[in-house]
Design a protein around this motif. Structure first.
Motif, PDB file in Angstrom:
ATOM      1  N   GLN A  79     -41.572  86.191  22.840  1.00 35.79           N
ATOM      2  CA  GLN A  79     -41.637  86.943  21.589  1.00 35.79           C
ATOM      3  C   GLN A  79     -42.743  88.001  21.633  1.00 35.79           C
ATOM      4  O   GLN A  79     -42.562  89.125  21.152  1.00 35.79           O
ATOM      5  CB  GLN A  79     -41.868  85.990  20.408  1.00 35.79           C
ATOM      6  N   ASP A 123     -38.984  93.744  12.581  1.00 33.32           N
ATOM      7  CA  ASP A 123     -39.879  92.681  13.051  1.00 33.32           C
ATOM      8  C   ASP A 123     -41.264  93.223  13.363  1.00 33.32           C
ATOM      9  O   ASP A 123     -42.283  92.627  12.996  1.00 33.32           O
ATOM     10  CB  ASP A 123     -39.288  92.015  14.300  1.00 33.32           C
ATOM     11  N   GLY A 159     -41.153  87.830  14.232  1.00 38.96           N
ATOM     12  CA  GLY A 159     -40.711  88.595  13.081  1.00 38.96           C
ATOM     13  C   GLY A 159     -39.552  87.914  12.377  1.00 38.96           C
ATOM     14  O   GLY A 159     -38.929  86.998  12.922  1.00 38.96           O
ATOM     15  N   SER A 177     -36.107  87.752  14.134  1.00 37.80           N
ATOM     16  CA  SER A 177     -36.180  86.838  15.279  1.00 37.80           C
ATOM     17  C   SER A 177     -36.124  85.386  14.809  1.00 37.80           C
ATOM     18  O   SER A 177     -35.523  84.536  15.479  1.00 37.80           O
ATOM     19  CB  SER A 177     -37.470  87.068  16.076  1.00 37.80           C
TER      20      SER A 177
END
Length: 714
Positions: free
Chosen positions: A291, A659, A674, A677
């Motif tokens: 991420q 995000d 975010g 996600s």
């Protein structure tokens, strides 16, 4: 080899025995270490190990942009197995170890960024010197990608600067200036730019003649380093650090991994380099790392002019924005002026009268003084910065500015009047912008004769800390105006996100349902401290109620009133906030809001002190497991739903920007990537099922977005 043409390095050996290794990676704005660069560096080391005529090796960059930005992050993202990661880390470790053990002294000449693998290369050299200006940044930022240094940084940095400074640098990922790096012994010289060429020659001459750059350490520093050699002291420092990071280590496993690698570097019977390599390999495919890598690339895209203004070179006419006007010297106006002055802009602030000028001048002075203390500047440098900002009451001083940013009270009539007056005084090519958090840019432009030269610039408070700036396109804003403002935001060192003129724009529109739901939960009797604690556990930097206090409940009330068109049940939120604002209990700035700030530490107030009346909580529904607690789910899901609606309505052109904006603008748990996600991680079916339960339990404001319904059917 000295006459061989390499693709990334230029080599030369002069009569004095000075062997210069100059790096310039073609086609890249910054030097990076990729497989090809490392391969050529290995060839160079192969030769150096056999040379007896070389008295000094000088590693430098011929790019003015800087020394080395580190390893190629794109290549890191492509690592898909532990075996591949181990092989790449071992190659780098072994190569830098060979540089460290070369038979002749080595010198790294640093300017601009020297980060990650670039610093690990420099640490393998015997000496380091750095240009002392604002562009020089020295550090190991891997922790920000969910990783740790993998080419010896966790081993060599503690040896060079000691455990205390190494832990601080590696665990925060922060970079140091040349002067800060010299203070802790990371570089041997910090050389002013006007002495750079002469001093580099002098340093090289000293080393060729067999001299040294080592300085006599200050007594306090020497004593501290001596104590760090004691296992008991080191263990105590590590234990304190681990306890301090205990709350973060679960979501950010690289923190614990870095500590373990550093600790093993001090053990006689353990290979610290092997620990470093093993820990790196275990991190590379963790969700947190993936991420954070994704956010890194999103940030790079957001800072690329072509993302927001594909024809930027054609669109931007004349010189870029260099002279700035600001209307209003309140917290936002003064903050914007300071941020611009730090970047070299001349700024003139216009206020309504002499008293306001005096108050604004004092506010600017406080901001600059605080910044100067943080940077450890002398009075001369602080004075230089202050001199870039002037204040007055006359509009005619805007005649020569390139852009004017209005930052007055959040009232449409006031802003329209002020902007219309400013437009009469500025040049025809100058741009007007409004720093508004919620008012319509298109409606504001109705007072202007050149609405194509007008847009929103939504800075976040505090300006000097917050990286995100929303560039808001009104219905008549021209592409050229957007291109100019995006370029200006980038020049301030901030990250632009271009949004449409939607209520609340992007960040506030997604954030406010979350904040509003927290307010409604207080009205149901939920404890302030419990709500905030649950969201900190989710990964937010602070809970929603403490965030509201920092923003200001008066500001929150204003935003709430502007979001009625896109948010259900907002009247209930207004009903709670209005009496608090009327009693001047508006948060941190009044010392009371949802918390009481009159003591040493903020204390959550009792629910009965905050709300005038309470309502019965709804009955509980059974939810599909999603990894969230009941409180987290109720607060986070409104953000997920609004993010989906913003994507569907094209509030921003690119979904990834949603995000990124929420992470940069609100601190939304970075390890989760975010709100969009999070939807992907939980799964649309689960999110939809739980939103239906929330709707039945709490009302129509939890109605799932149509796009979520369609996605769940596919």
């Amino acid at each position: 080899m000295t006459h061989q043409q390499l693709n990334h390095f230029t080599l030369s050996l002069d009569d004095s025995g000075i062997y210069r290794v100059a790096l310039d990676v073609p086609g890249r704005p910054m030097n990076v270490l990729d497989e090809n660069v490392m391969g050529e560096l290995e060839q160079i080391v192969n030769e150096l190990e056999t040379r007896s005529d070389v008295k000094l090796v000088v590693f430098k960059s011929t790019k003015e942009s800087g020394f080395l930005a580190g390893a190629d992050v794109e290549a890191i993202e492509l690592i898909d197995s532990t075996e591949q990661a181990d092989r790449l880390m071992k190659q780098g470790q072994q190569l830098f170890e060979r540089i460290e053990t070369l038979p002749m002294p080595t010198l790294a000449v640093l300017h601009g960024p020297c980060l990650g693998g670039g610093l690990e290369l420099a640490l393998a050299c015997d000496y380091r010197i750095a240009r002392d200006n604002s562009s020089t940044k020295i550090g190991l930022p891997e922790i920000k990608l969910g990783l740790i240094p993998g080419w010896g940084g966790t081993q060599r940095l503690p040896r060079r600067v000691g455990l205390k400074h190494a832990l601080s640098m590696i665990l925060s990922g922060k970079h140091l200036s040349a002067r800060e790096a010299m203070k802790i012994g990371l570089v041997d010289r910090a050389i002013p730019p006007d002495q750079w060429r002469d001093e580099v020659v002098r340093v090289i001459d000293t080393l060729v003649r067999g001299g040294s750059l080592r300085r006599t350490r200050l007594s306090t520093e020497w004593i501290g380093r001596w104590f760090e050699r004691l296992p008991l002291v080191r263990n105590m420092m590590v234990t304190v650090t681990e306890k301090r990071l205990a709350g973060k280590s679960k979501n950010y496993p690289a923190l614990g991994a870095a500590i373990r690698a550093i600790v093993d570097g001090y053990q006689r019977d353990v290979d610290g380099f092997e620990t470093e390599r093993r820990e790196f390999c275990q991190l590379i495919n963790t969700p947190t790392c993936r991420q954070l890598l994704r956010l890194f690339f999103s940030r790079e895209r957001a800072r690329d002019m072509q993302t927001w203004a594909p024809n930027s070179l054609r669109l931007i006419h004349g010189d870029p924005i260099r002279r700035l006007g600001v209307i209003g010297a309140g917290a936002m106006g003064a903050g914007i002026a300071q941020a611009a002055a730090i970047r070299g802009y001349g700024v003139h602030i216009k206020e309504v009268d002499a008293d306001a000028v005096g108050q604004g001048s004092a506010r600017v002075d406080r901001l600059i003084s605080k910044y100067s203390r943080h940077k450890q500047w002398n009075e001369f440098r602080e004075g230089e910065l202050r001199d870039r900002i002037t204040l007055g009451t006359d509009f005619h001083l805007f005649a020569n500015v390139d852009c004017v940013i209005e930052a007055v009270v959040e009232r449409m009539d006031v802003k329209q009047h002020v902007l219309a007056e400013a437009e009469k005084e500025i040049g025809k090519s100058a741009i007007l912008a409004t720093n508004t958090s919620s008012l319509s840019v298109t409606e504001m432009a109705q007072s202007l004769s050149r609405p194509d030269h007008f847009a929103g610039l939504h800075f976040f408070n505090p300006v000097h800390r917050m990286e995100l700036v929303e560039v808001v396109r009104g219905e008549q804003t021209s592409d050229a105006t957007i291109a100019q403002l995006v370029s200006f935001v980038r020049a301030l060192g901030k990250t632009p996100i271009v949004t449409s003129d939607s209520p609340g724009f992007l960040v506030n529109r997604i954030l406010f349902p979350y904040l509003g739901e927290a307010i409604l939960m207080v009205r149901e009797g939920h404890a302030v401290g419990t709500i905030d604690r649950e969201l900190r556990h989710f990964g937010m930097p602070m809970g929603p109620l403490q965030l509201l206090d920092h923003v200001g409940l008066d500001v929150a009330l204003h935003v709430a009133r502007s979001l009625g068109a896109v948010m259900r049940d907002v009247d209930d939120v207004i009903e709670v906030l209005t009496p608090l604002v009327q009693r001047n209990q508006i948060g941190l700035k009044s010392k009371r809001g949802f918390y009481d700030y009159r003591g040493k530490k903020p204390q959550p107030r009792q629910t009965s002190e905050v709300v005038d009346f309470m309502v019965e909580p709804a009955s509980q529904e059974r939810f599909t497991p999603d990894g969230l607690s009941d409180i987290q789910r109720r607060l986070v899901y409104p953000m997920l739903a609004e993010a989906i609606r913003c994507e569907d309505e094209r509030v921003v052109e690119h979904a990834w920007a949603i995000d990124l904006a929420m992470v940069l603008g609100t601190g939304f748990a970075p390890h989760r990537g975010g709100p969009l996600s999070v939807v992907e991680q939980i799964g649309t079916q689960t999110v939809l099922a739980n939103m239906e339960h929330l709707r039945l339990q709490h009302g129509e404001r939890f109605t799932p977005p149509e796009k979520l319904l369609l996605g769940a059917k596919q």
